[in-house]
Every structure is written in structure tokens, then in C-alpha cells.
Design an enzyme around this catalytic site. Structure first.
Site, PDB file in Angstrom:
ATOM      1  N   LYS A   1     -46.727  34.508  94.691  1.00 26.57           N
ATOM      2  CA  LYS A   1     -46.290  33.494  93.726  1.00 26.57           C
ATOM      3  C   LYS A   1     -45.837  34.136  92.408  1.00 26.57           C
ATOM      4  O   LYS A   1     -46.389  35.137  91.979  1.00 26.57           O
ATOM      5  CB  LYS A   1     -47.439  32.505  93.435  1.00 26.57           C
ATOM      6  CG  LYS A   1     -47.923  31.742  94.652  1.00 26.57           C
ATOM      7  CD  LYS A   1     -46.974  30.633  95.074  1.00 26.57           C
ATOM      8  CE  LYS A   1     -46.945  29.476  94.135  1.00 26.57           C
ATOM      9  NZ  LYS A   1     -47.788  28.359  94.438  1.00 26.57           N
TER      10      LYS A   1
ATOM     11  N   TYR B   1     -34.515  28.408 106.815  1.00 24.03           N
ATOM     12  CA  TYR B   1     -35.191  29.677 107.068  1.00 24.03           C
ATOM     13  C   TYR B   1     -35.992  29.733 108.361  1.00 24.03           C
ATOM     14  O   TYR B   1     -36.631  30.738 108.630  1.00 24.03           O
ATOM     15  CB  TYR B   1     -36.107  30.036 105.893  1.00 24.03           C
ATOM     16  CG  TYR B   1     -37.067  28.919 105.503  1.00 24.03           C
ATOM     17  CD1 TYR B   1     -36.756  28.068 104.455  1.00 24.03           C
ATOM     18  CD2 TYR B   1     -38.255  28.720 106.198  1.00 24.03           C
ATOM     19  CE1 TYR B   1     -37.606  27.040 104.096  1.00 24.03           C
ATOM     20  CE2 TYR B   1     -39.107  27.700 105.848  1.00 24.03           C
ATOM     21  CZ  TYR B   1     -38.787  26.861 104.806  1.00 24.03           C
ATOM     22  OH  TYR B   1     -39.624  25.833 104.458  1.00 24.03           O
TER      23      TYR B   1
ATOM     24  N   LYS C   1     -39.162  31.781  97.739  1.00 29.36           N
ATOM     25  CA  LYS C   1     -39.934  30.589  98.062  1.00 29.36           C
ATOM     26  C   LYS C   1     -39.330  29.457  97.236  1.00 29.36           C
ATOM     27  O   LYS C   1     -39.566  29.358  96.032  1.00 29.36           O
ATOM     28  CB  LYS C   1     -41.404  30.798  97.734  1.00 29.36           C
ATOM     29  CG  LYS C   1     -42.277  29.646  98.171  1.00 29.36           C
ATOM     30  CD  LYS C   1     -43.714  30.099  98.164  1.00 29.36           C
ATOM     31  CE  LYS C   1     -44.742  28.995  98.113  1.00 29.36           C
ATOM     32  NZ  LYS C   1     -44.351  27.633  98.074  1.00 29.36           N
TER      33      LYS C   1
ATOM     34  N   CYS D   1     -37.564  13.354  52.629  1.00 27.07           N
ATOM     35  CA  CYS D   1     -37.062  12.767  51.380  1.00 27.07           C
ATOM     36  C   CYS D   1     -37.463  11.303  51.198  1.00 27.07           C
ATOM     37  O   CYS D   1     -37.028  10.658  50.235  1.00 27.07           O
ATOM     38  CB  CYS D   1     -35.546  12.897  51.296  1.00 27.07           C
ATOM     39  SG  CYS D   1     -34.681  11.852  52.475  1.00 27.07           S
TER      40      CYS D   1
ATOM     41  N   ASP E   1     -38.693  26.050  95.627  1.00 32.63           N
ATOM     42  CA  ASP E   1     -39.619  24.982  95.243  1.00 32.63           C
ATOM     43  C   ASP E   1     -38.926  23.631  95.420  1.00 32.63           C
ATOM     44  O   ASP E   1     -38.438  23.034  94.475  1.00 32.63           O
ATOM     45  CB  ASP E   1     -40.047  25.184  93.791  1.00 32.63           C
ATOM     46  CG  ASP E   1     -41.341  24.457  93.486  1.00 32.63           C
ATOM     47  OD1 ASP E   1     -41.967  23.950  94.440  1.00 32.63           O
ATOM     48  OD2 ASP E   1     -41.721  24.386  92.311  1.00 32.63           O
TER      49      ASP E   1
ATOM     50  N   GLU F   1     -37.955  36.599 101.443  1.00 35.20           N
ATOM     51  CA  GLU F   1     -37.093  35.454 101.108  1.00 35.20           C
ATOM     52  C   GLU F   1     -37.614  34.806  99.821  1.00 35.20           C
ATOM     53  O   GLU F   1     -38.769  34.969  99.471  1.00 35.20           O
ATOM     54  CB  GLU F   1     -37.168  34.395 102.228  1.00 35.20           C
ATOM     55  CG  GLU F   1     -36.730  34.903 103.577  1.00 35.20           C
ATOM     56  CD  GLU F   1     -37.113  33.941 104.705  1.00 35.20           C
ATOM     57  OE1 GLU F   1     -37.509  32.782 104.414  1.00 35.20           O
ATOM     58  OE2 GLU F   1     -37.034  34.358 105.860  1.00 35.20           O
TER      59      GLU F   1
ATOM     60  N   CYS G   1     -32.564   8.959  62.393  1.00 37.97           N
ATOM     61  CA  CYS G   1     -31.672   9.693  61.516  1.00 37.97           C
ATOM     62  C   CYS G   1     -32.024   9.458  60.059  1.00 37.97           C
ATOM     63  O   CYS G   1     -32.359   8.342  59.664  1.00 37.97           O
ATOM     64  CB  CYS G   1     -30.244   9.231  61.798  1.00 37.97           C
ATOM     65  SG  CYS G   1     -29.043  10.289  61.027  1.00 37.97           S
TER      66      CYS G   1
ATOM     67  N   CYS H   1     -30.677  14.774  51.373  1.00 36.38           N
ATOM     68  CA  CYS H   1     -32.043  15.047  51.842  1.00 36.38           C
ATOM     69  C   CYS H   1     -32.299  16.550  51.852  1.00 36.38           C
ATOM     70  O   CYS H   1     -31.533  17.305  52.459  1.00 36.38           O
ATOM     71  CB  CYS H   1     -32.221  14.475  53.249  1.00 36.38           C
ATOM     72  SG  CYS H   1     -33.678  15.104  54.090  1.00 36.38           S
TER      73      CYS H   1
ATOM     74  N   CYS I   1     -37.973   9.159  56.096  1.00 32.85           N
ATOM     75  CA  CYS I   1     -37.682  10.561  56.385  1.00 32.85           C
ATOM     76  C   CYS I   1     -38.829  11.420  55.853  1.00 32.85           C
ATOM     77  O   CYS I   1     -39.207  11.297  54.682  1.00 32.85           O
ATOM     78  CB  CYS I   1     -36.370  10.981  55.734  1.00 32.85           C
ATOM     79  SG  CYS I   1     -36.122  12.763  55.801  1.00 32.85           S
TER      80      CYS I   1
HETATM   81  S1  IVH Z   1     -42.126  29.759 105.576  1.00 31.66           S
HETATM   82  C1  IVH Z   1     -44.217  28.647 109.309  1.00 31.66           C
HETATM   83  N1  IVH Z   1     -40.215  30.334 103.887  1.00 31.66           N
HETATM   84  O1  IVH Z   1     -43.231  26.720 100.749  1.00 31.66           O
HETATM   85  C2  IVH Z   1     -43.296  28.580 108.158  1.00 31.66           C
HETATM   86  N2  IVH Z   1     -41.597  28.476 103.398  1.00 31.66           N
HETATM   87  O2  IVH Z   1     -46.058  26.614  99.889  1.00 31.66           O
HETATM   88  C3  IVH Z   1     -44.029  28.460 106.885  1.00 31.66           C
HETATM   89  N3  IVH Z   1     -41.006  27.293 101.352  1.00 31.66           N
HETATM   90  O3  IVH Z   1     -44.393  24.512 103.179  1.00 31.66           O
HETATM   91  C4  IVH Z   1     -43.171  28.366 105.719  1.00 31.66           C
HETATM   92  N4  IVH Z   1     -39.292  28.544 100.820  1.00 31.66           N
HETATM   93  O4  IVH Z   1     -42.023  24.183 102.309  1.00 31.66           O
HETATM   94  C5  IVH Z   1     -41.238  29.516 104.157  1.00 31.66           C
HETATM   95  N5  IVH Z   1     -38.461  30.961 102.507  1.00 31.66           N
HETATM   96  C6  IVH Z   1     -39.477  30.129 102.790  1.00 31.66           C
HETATM   97  C7  IVH Z   1     -39.813  29.043 101.968  1.00 31.66           C
HETATM   98  C8  IVH Z   1     -40.900  28.246 102.306  1.00 31.66           C
HETATM   99  C9  IVH Z   1     -40.014  27.502 100.482  1.00 31.66           C
HETATM  100  C10 IVH Z   1     -42.009  26.219 101.218  1.00 31.66           C
HETATM  101  C11 IVH Z   1     -42.335  25.532 102.511  1.00 31.66           C
HETATM  102  C12 IVH Z   1     -43.824  25.651 102.667  1.00 31.66           C
HETATM  103  C13 IVH Z   1     -44.238  25.889 101.261  1.00 31.66           C
HETATM  104  C14 IVH Z   1     -45.603  26.543 101.199  1.00 31.66           C
END
Ligand code: IVH
Length: 700
Positions: free
Chosen positions: A340, A237, A115, A437, A117, A113, A451, A457, A434
Site C-alpha cells: 500500500k 487484470y 492497485k 474591515c 482504487d 501492477e 464577498c 478593505c 468582513c
Molecule cells: S488482484 C484474485 N490486481 O484491490 C485477484 N486487485 O484491496 C485479487 N485491485 O478486490 C485481486 N487493482 O478490487 C488485483 N491490479 C490489481 C488490482 C486489484 C485494484 C482491487 C481489487 C481487490 C482490491 C483489494
């Protein structure tokens, strides 16, 4: 009156459905106006019968009262965190560690999945109704932010969301649990984040450093009316808790809670069928870890195509029984790991500040940095936006600053790391003259940029000439020569280009007979460029290729255009009041009219038979010259905005996508191109072209 009650129920059902179609599936069934009409009717009926208002009514998404603090809530189960790896090897090491804990040759599948942010939120449903929403807090105790979460349209107030079209197949679902607690990540889409920051800056308020802070700042508002104005969304998720309704005695399957999906993949399917948004386009299941890793790595290149900020990918063992058996280290479940993405932010020293000037005279500060690698590209310059922004963020010379380079956005300084100050940092002063100029700078009311008002200029002229040369397709006349011509006093405005003589060129450094002849031929050839080019080349603010094209469909000469008023211009579809005003203002300046006259005198094309209208931007033209071709655009093009480039391509039958793949026919490259797209195109051997070449392709 039972009738009213029935109607209210029907309206809520319809509104919930349409809300879901719009905000979760992104495929609305009715227009906004029709939606508003249904909502107005529901509001009216609820106002007549306040006793019938329920918390899952769609009218309850907005307008909660502000509170003075958040109430703490204990989560039904620990809201755990996640371990990290930064490279594929880290993932393999993780698998080696936990593989030992698993029975040998047990087939293991993985779910991958994004991650997201954003900010973790925990949503509680009782008998299908959203009753509480909380932040993660320390994982045990969070804060109740229910009124704020209600404003997120993608969060169902009532589950399952019944989809009349059968898109969501609910037939396989077990009965609705009495309690369902779902975890998701609330986020601010990148486009919304950028827009929000622009608005905050315009209002003189503090901007957010990244979309995550934007989401957190928007959700942790004591006044839900503020949250409601922020277009937050969510992706879910995890099922944190699932309590089935008590059933008449019957054998209960052992292990898993009855009715709860046994795997992560089925969890995602279940959540989706209930009406929760999931990261449908990204989530995938794999039978081998190598495939899962390869998939994660492929997303490094494509992360910019996601509408949300993702800081990595998450690999999860599919079988939730296996996950549970593996347990937790610290706060990280052993059965999953984040891989990451390379960071987009870095900190470095701000050594000094220089200035950029635009064609129209705006002066912008640019940071000169100690070189630093961000996402595979060495960054030495970054925009400081404007002096208001510098003051608001209190950025000083000598500061350690955070620099962000996101996708194709020009790198920018987010702010100083004040903890690292030594006391020797110096204030950044806005120039009162400026830098090009020495004319005293001006500041228009309501406009943040400084400006230079001097139309002669050299800094401004340089930008104008560079733009003109590009738009008129004078190949071989690069920025260096433009600088030389201006420095030697041969060019004071764009029309001067046409009066340069062979003798004058021979006197310049680096010019011999042949080079001078070639240059003069190029310049002369540009006189017969089509009118649309001339229009663009003039540099009227707001007139890029799309608007110029529209203008040539309605006017057959520059004189005719110069005589048009705002009303006339606005009758043209695609030209709004701001552009119309800008065109009229431009032709209202004597010096601009004189320039046009001068260009006419030297023989630049000033008239042309009106062109037939091209198909509307956006609609691909079947049989157009770009049919079957896919384009990706990166960097800043000289005369077209991103939207204009897309319209240009689509109106000729081409397709525009966000990331480079094997299917990409051309990468259109502008200034400061994004490293990811560029590198990928190089790797795949995708043809790279500039804006001029793109225009030339049309004729082929
Ligand atoms: S699973 C037990 N899945 O990333 C479940 N986390 O750096 C643990 N996060 O605290 C998390 N997308 O807030 C999971 N697809 C994803 C996620 C996800 C974002 C966040 C979540 C977690 C943080 C950890």
C-alpha cells in the site's frame, strides 16, 4: 435487404474500432464529428430495422431504461480479495512465508501492477459478446449492473476488437473462448472526479469524498443515463473464467484450461490483444522480488502522475499454476500481495475556523486543525471551500474531520466523522461582516463565496499589493513588509507604493538607512517593467500571464485596451467571452481607471510597441530558450495557473512533466508545494525556482 445488414455490420465494426482507438489506446483515427456521423447513420438504419439491433451494437451504450432494483448474480468463481503490506519488509515477510511452500530454487518471476482504487467489476463474454457485468458484492454474489457498464466506453461490447492498423497483434491468439469472464477495476479518472464534484457542489448536491466513492456512486445508479454522463473508465487484470469451444478429440494439455494464458503476464497480453484496457504504462514483469519491490517504491513518488487514484501496487507471482497451487488464506490468494502507498487521508480535530480573503474580495473559510501528518507533510490548515459546503456536510467546530491532501491539491476537509461526536461541537457561522474591515458581506447570485464589497478593505488591499509586488518583480518586498506598509497607512492602493518616502520608511520598525534605500530602489526599478507585467499586476480577474501576453500582442497601451469592447477582445484567439467580459467590467469601474491614471502619473510603463505573436500554446517552440529543458510545477504560482505555466514553458521550447526524475531540469515551486515532488527534487539535487526565476530564465 442484405445491403442494409452489411452496412450495419460495417458501421458497427468501424464504430467499435474507433471507440477502442479513442478510449483504450488514446489515439483516435478520426474526428469526433466523423464518429458522430457514423453513429447517426447506424442509429438511423437500426431505427428502420429494429429487428437487427443487437446488444453489442455501439448504439446500445447509452439510454438503457432505469430499473427499480439490481438483480443478484452468482459469480462463476469466488471473486477473491488481496492481502496487504505497508512496507517493503512486509513483502519480504510474505515471501519468506510462502517461499517455504514452493519447491526449492524454482525460478519465480513477479508481475507488478498498480492497485487501482476503484470498484471491482466482473464482465461476461459469450462468443465475444458482452452479455453481463456485475459488481463484486460479497465475492460470491454480486449485482447485475450490465446497462451501467455498457456506458463505459473503454469496455469492449464485442471482442476481439479488430484493430485495422495492426497495433493489436491477434495472430498469436488461440481461438476465442466460448465464455470469457474478465475482472477489472472501474474507476473515475481524478480529473473527472474533481470536475464532477464541482458540478455537484454547484448544483447544491452532495459531493464524493474520493474517486472511488465517485466511481461506486456512479455505477450503482438505477438509471444508466446518469452513469452514462460520468466519464468512467476501467483497467482489467484477471481472467476469472475461460471455457474453450469444444474441439474434435485431440490430446488436451494437462493442468491449465486449454487456450488459457499460463502466466499473469500473458494474461495481461491476452486481455490487451482482445481489446481490454490494461495498465500498460505501469505493469511490469521482474525476475527478482527485490527488483519488484524497488519498482513499487519508485511509484510512491510518481503516483500523482497517474490519471487514476492508485492506493498501492500489487505484486503477483507470474506463474498462474504456482498461484493456484499456493491456494487462499481467508479470501486472500497467497500468491499475490498489495504494497500500500502511504495514506492521503487522515482524521484530526477541527479546532477553529479562520478566514482568507482574495484580491477580488471573496471570503473563504479555512479550518485550523490539530496538526496531523499526511503523506509526509504536517497539515495544520485545510480549506473548507465555502459556507454552502460546510452546511451541506454539516461540519462543526470540535468535530473529528477527515482531511485529504492529494498531490499538489491544497489540503481540504472532506467531512466530519459524525460517530465521534460528543455533543459539544459548535456550528460554524458565516460572518455577516468582513473579518478584515467589518463591512457587511454580500453574496452575488449564483456565486457560492461570500464577498467583501469594500474596495479599500485592508484584507483585500493586502492581497492586491502582494500580488502586484510579485508580478512587478519587486524583490525584497515580502509579505511582512507589505503588511507593515498597509498597517502604518502608507499604502492604501498599489500606486501608493511609488509615493513612499525615505523618511517614512525610517520611521518604521526594522528600517535603517540602507534597507530603506534598497526598498525604494526596488520599487523605482519596477516602473520600467514590460507592459505584460503591468497588465498581470493589475489583477484583472482572468488576466494571468498567458492572457496578458496575448493582450500585449494586440494593444500597445493600457488606454487602448481600456477602450476595447467585448467583441473586439473576443476576436483575439485565446480570449473567450468570460475573460473579455471581465476585462471590460474591470476598466468600467471608475476606481480602477483612477488607479491606472495614478500609476501612469508616478511613471509606471503604460505603453509599449506591440509584440509579435509567440507560437500557439502547447506547441513546443524549436530553438526556444527552454529547448531541451524539462520542468515540473508544484504548488500554486502567484500569477499563473498550472495550464498557463505549462503553456509558458512549452511555447518557449521546454517540456513539462508531472513527476520529478533525474531528467527534470527545474522544479518550479509555488505556495503549498506538494511534498513528494519537493522532496524528490531535493534528493536528486534538481534546481528549484519560483515563478519570478522562471520568467528570468527566458532572458538567459
Ligand atoms: S488482484 C484474485 N490486481 O484491490 C485477484 N486487485 O484491496 C485479487 N485491485 O478486490 C485481486 N487493482 O478490487 C488485483 N491490479 C490489481 C488490482 C486489484 C485494484 C482491487 C481489487 C481487490 C482490491 C483489494
Amino acid at each position: 435487404m442484405a445491403d442494409v445488414q452489411t452496412r450495419i455490420a460495417e458501421l458497427r465494426r468501424q464504430l467499435n474500432l474507433h471507440n477502442y482507438r479513442y478510449h483504450v489506446l488514446d489515439s483516435p483515427l478520426i474526428s469526433d464529428a466523423e464518429y458522430d456521423k457514423l453513429m447517426a447513420e447506424l442509429r438511423r438504419l437500426e431505427a428502420e430495422r429494429p429487428e437487427l439491433v443487437t446488444p453489442d451494437s455501439p448504439t446500445q451504450r447509452v439510454g438503457g431504461q432505469p430499473s427499480d432494483k439490481f438483480v443478484k448474480v452468482r459469480h462463476p468463481r469466488s471473486i477473491l480479495s488481496l492481502g496487504n503490506a505497508f512496507e517493503a519488509d512486509g513483502v519480504r515477510a510474505w515471501w519468506e512465508r510462502i517461499g517455504k511452500l514452493l519447491p526449492e530454487d524454482a525460478p519465480i518471476a513477479f508481475v507488478v501492477e498498480p492497485k487501482i482504487d476503484g470498484l471491482t467489476v466482473v464482465l461476461h463474454y459469450h462468443d465475444g459478446v458482452l452479455v453481463q457485468g456485475a459488481t463484486r458484492g460479497d465475492g460470491e454474489v454480486g449485482e447485475d449492473i450490465t446497462p451501467n457498464l455498457r456506458t463505459i466506453r473503454a469496455i469492449p461490447l464485442h471482442i476481439p476488437v479488430q484493430d485495422l492498423t495492426g497495433l493489436g497483434d491477434l495472430s498469436g491468439l488461440q481461438s476465442l473462448p466460448s465464455t470469457l469472464v474478465v475482472r477489472g477495476e472501474a474507476y473515475l479518472p481524478i480529473a473527472a472526479f474533481e470536475k464532477l464534484n464541482e458540478e455537484l457542489a454547484a448544483a447544491g448536491e452532495k459531493t464524493f469524498a474520493n474517486p472511488r466513492n465517485g466511481a461506486a456512486g456512479s455505477l450503482r445508479q438505477l438509471d444508466p443515463r446518469i452513469t452514462a454522463r460520468r466519464p468512467l473508465s476501467i483497467l482489467c487484470y484477471q481472467i476469472v473464467e475461460f471455457s474453450p469451444h469444444p474441439l474434435p478429440p485431440s490430446p488436451v494439455p494437462s493442468g491449465q484450461e486449454r487456450g488459457m494464458p499460463p502466466t499473469q503476464w500473458e494474461t495481461l497480453e491476452y486481455l490487451e490483444a482482445m481489446g481490454f484496457p490494461i495498465a500498460h504504462e505501469v505493469n511490469r514483469r521482474f525476475d527478482s522480488l527485490d527488483q519488484a519491490i524497488a519498482y513499487c517504491e519508485a511509484w510512491v513518488e510518481k503516483r500523482d502522475s497517474l490519471p487514476f487514484e492508485a492506493d498501492g501496487m500489487v505484486i503477483k507471482i507470474d506463474d498462474l499454476g504456482v498461484q493456484a497451487a499456493l491456494g487462499v488464506v481467508g479470501r486472500d490468494p497467497r500468491g499475490m500481495l498489495a504494497l500500500k502507498f502511504p495514506a492521503r487521508e487522515a482524521t484530526t480535530q477541527l479546532n477553529s475556523v479562520t478566514f482568507n480573503i482574495g484580491r477580488t474580495g471573496t471570503i473563504n473559510p479555512v479550518a485550523l486543525l490539530a496538526p496531523i501528518e499526511i503523506g509526509g507533510v504536517i497539515v495544520e490548515r485545510a480549506t473548507l471551500h465555502n459556507f454552502d459546503d460546510i452546511a451541506r456536510k454539516d461540519i462543526r467546530i470540535g468535530d473529528t474531520v477527515t482531511v485529504v491532501r492529494r498531490g499538489d491539491v491544497i489540503p481540504y476537509v472532506v467531512g466530519p466523522v459524525t460517530d465521534l461526536r460528543t455533543g459539544k461541537e459548535q456550528e460554524i457561522r458565516a460572518p455577516d461582516k468582513c473579518p478584515f474591515c467589518d463591512t457587511p458581506v454580500t453574496r452575488q447570485e449564483g456565486v457560492v463565496a461570500l464577498c467583501c464589497p469594500n474596495r479599500d478593505c485592508p484584507g483585500r488591499v493586502d492581497r492586491q499589493v502582494t500580488h502586484f509586488v510579485y508580478a512587478m518583480d519587486m524583490e525584497g518586498l515580502g509579505e511582512r513588509i507589505v503588511n507593515q506598509l498597509i498597517d502604518e497607512g502608507l499604502v492604501r492602493d498599489v500606486a501608493d507604493l511609488y509615493s513612499i518616502t525615505h523618511e517614512q520608511l525610517l520611521e518604521l520598525e526594522g528600517f535603517a538607512d540602507k534597507k530603506a534605500t534598497n526598498l525604494l530602489n526596488t520599487i523605482a526599478a519596477s516602473k520600467s517593467r514590460p507592459l505584460v507585467r503591468v497588465l498581470m499586476a493589475l489583477g484583472v480577474p482572468g488576466v494571468g500571464s498567458t492572457v496578458a501576453e496575448l493582450l500585449t500582442q494586440h494593444f500597445s497601451s493600457l488606454d487602448e485596451l481600456a477602450a476595447a469592447d467585448v467583441d473586439r477582445l473576443q476576436t483575439i484567439e485565446g480570449i473567450g467571452p468570460v475573460t473579455a467580459q471581465s476585462i471590460v467590467e474591470w476598466f468600467g469601474h471608475k476606481s480602477n481607471c483612477a488607479l491606472v491614471a495614478k500609476l501612469e502619473k508616478v511613471g509606471v510603463r503604460m505603453r509599449e510597441a506591440k509584440k509579435k505573436a509567440a507560437p500557439a500554446a502547447g506547441g513546443a517552440l524549436a530553438g526556444g530558450p527552454f529547448t531541451g529543458k524539462t520542468f515540473v510545477v508544484t504548488g500554486t504560482l502567484p500569477t499563473m495557473s498550472r495550464e498557463e505555466a505549462a503553456a509558458f514553458i512549452k511555447s518557449r521550447g521546454g517540456k513539462v512533466t508531472d513527476s520529478v526524475s533525474k531528467k527534470t531540469s527545474y522544479l518550479v515551486v509555488g505556495a503549498d508545494p506538494g511534498g513528494t515532488k519537493y522532496n524528490k527534487a531535493q534528493e536528486l539535487g534538481v534546481e528549484m525556482i519560483d515563478e519570478a526565476a522562471l520568467r528570468k530564465l527566458v532572458g538567459k
